[in-house]
Write an enzyme that holds these catalytic residues in place. Structure first.
Site, short mmCIF file in Angstrom:
data_model
loop_
_atom_site.label_atom_id
_atom_site.label_comp_id
_atom_site.label_asym_id
_atom_site.label_seq_id
_atom_site.Cartn_x
_atom_site.Cartn_y
_atom_site.Cartn_z
N ASP A 66 0.81 -1.22 0.00
CA ASP A 66 0.00 0.00 0.00
C ASP A 66 0.84 1.27 0.00
O ASP A 66 2.06 1.23 0.24
CB ASP A 66 -0.96 -0.01 1.20
CG ASP A 66 -0.33 -0.61 2.45
OD1 ASP A 66 0.90 -0.56 2.58
OD2 ASP A 66 -1.07 -1.13 3.29
N ASN A 135 -7.89 -3.19 14.19
CA ASN A 135 -9.27 -3.43 13.76
C ASN A 135 -9.36 -4.62 12.78
O ASN A 135 -10.38 -4.81 12.14
CB ASN A 135 -9.86 -2.17 13.11
CG ASN A 135 -9.12 -1.76 11.85
OD1 ASN A 135 -8.16 -2.42 11.45
ND2 ASN A 135 -9.55 -0.70 11.21
N HIS A 137 -7.54 -5.05 10.05
CA HIS A 137 -7.25 -4.80 8.63
C HIS A 137 -5.98 -5.50 8.18
O HIS A 137 -5.07 -5.74 8.98
CB HIS A 137 -7.24 -3.29 8.30
CG HIS A 137 -6.06 -2.51 8.81
ND1 HIS A 137 -6.15 -1.20 9.21
CD2 HIS A 137 -4.75 -2.83 8.96
CE1 HIS A 137 -4.97 -0.75 9.57
NE2 HIS A 137 -4.10 -1.73 9.43
N GLU A 142 -9.75 -2.03 5.24
CA GLU A 142 -10.41 -1.78 6.51
C GLU A 142 -11.68 -2.64 6.60
O GLU A 142 -12.13 -3.19 5.59
CB GLU A 142 -10.78 -0.29 6.60
CG GLU A 142 -9.61 0.67 6.46
CD GLU A 142 -8.75 0.78 7.72
OE1 GLU A 142 -8.73 -0.17 8.53
OE2 GLU A 142 -8.08 1.81 7.89
#
Ligand code: F6R
Length: 245
Positions: A66, A135, A137, A142
């Site tokens: 990313d 979370n 991800h 996400e």
């Protein structure tokens, strides 16, 4: 498969050992890489293996997961810069073998398509290294990301912006958007290693292993892959250990 090791140093040693073995087996390995705090010590180990003369990156191809939207590759907070500082600049990888999403392009869709094509053109990722967000991800997929998602632009969760603010002078400077490989893209890697260290990752790790695959915890889709190794330290594996008792 799970490898549970006392601390972050052990996790990094183990990860570097597996990556080095893969490069030795296939010198032209297509290696998927992550940024963030988790892999830094693994990269240090790889640099040290290179310096000792045993590990050759001259044919290795890399694809990072990313990049922030809006940051040019020379920006000190760009992931491209992070990789140069923490790995690429210290090993004998060829610059032309480094593949990265460009966060500052005018045509984002075209850029994402270019990346997917480049991965495909390389023969596909042989070994993908992943971290995991609190979370759940993976890369910047996400919660709510779909299992078949491909490389695309995404909005970062508030929790991700807050977690990543530590790398920036001010939280206002953290970009709110990123380009990321999709979950579908990641699942096409032939082999995956997920690294997690610290108790703040324990819940996300447990959810990705024990919850049914769902968009709530993007890493839970890794259950659909046949060759995933989780390398965890004591903190990150804490809730798995509890489950075993
Ligand atoms: C970074 C990436 C992210 C991180 C995750 C964990 O390229 O893809 O998914 O792996 O946010 O970050 P750290 O390691 O900083 O806790």
């Amino acid at each position: 498969m799970f490898i549970i090791i006392k601390d972050e140093a052990g996790m990094s040693r183990e990860a570097a050992k597996l990556i080095a073995a893969a490069i030795k087996r296939k010198p032209r390995l297509v290696l998927g890489l992550a940024t963030g705090s988790t892999p830094i010590r693994t990269y240090e180990r790889l640099i040290s293996l290179y310096k000792k003369g045993g590990l050759d990156f001259s044919q290795v191809l890399t694809f990072n997961l990313d990049e922030y939207v809006g940051l040019p590759e020379g920006h000190t907070q760009s992931y491209r810069h992070f990789m140069e500082k923490n790995l690429f600049g210290k090993i004998n990888i060829r610059q032309e073998n480094i593949n990265f999403l460009k966060g500052d392009v005018a045509d984002i869709e075209k850029e994402c398509l270019r990346y997917e094509k480049a991965i495909e053109g390389s023969g596909g990722i042989d070994l993908q290294i992943l971290g995991i967000g609190q979370n759940g991800h993976i890369a910047f997929n996400e919660p709510d990301s779909l299992e078949n998602s491909r490389t695309r632009a995404v909005n970062l969760d508030r929790s991700t912006i807050e977690a990543n603010a530590r790398f920036f002078t001010r939280i206002e400077d953290v970009p709110h958007r990123a380009l990321t490989m999709g979950i579908g893209t990641i699942l096409e890697a032939k082999e995956i290693i997920l690294l997690a260290s610290g108790a703040n990752k324990a819940q996300a790790v447990a959810d990705s292993i024990f919850s049914a695959p769902s968009t709530e915890t993007p890493a839970s889709f890794l259950q659909k892959h046949s060759k995933v190794t989780f390398i965890l330290d004591a903190g990150a594996s804490k809730m798995i250990e509890m489950k075993k008792v």
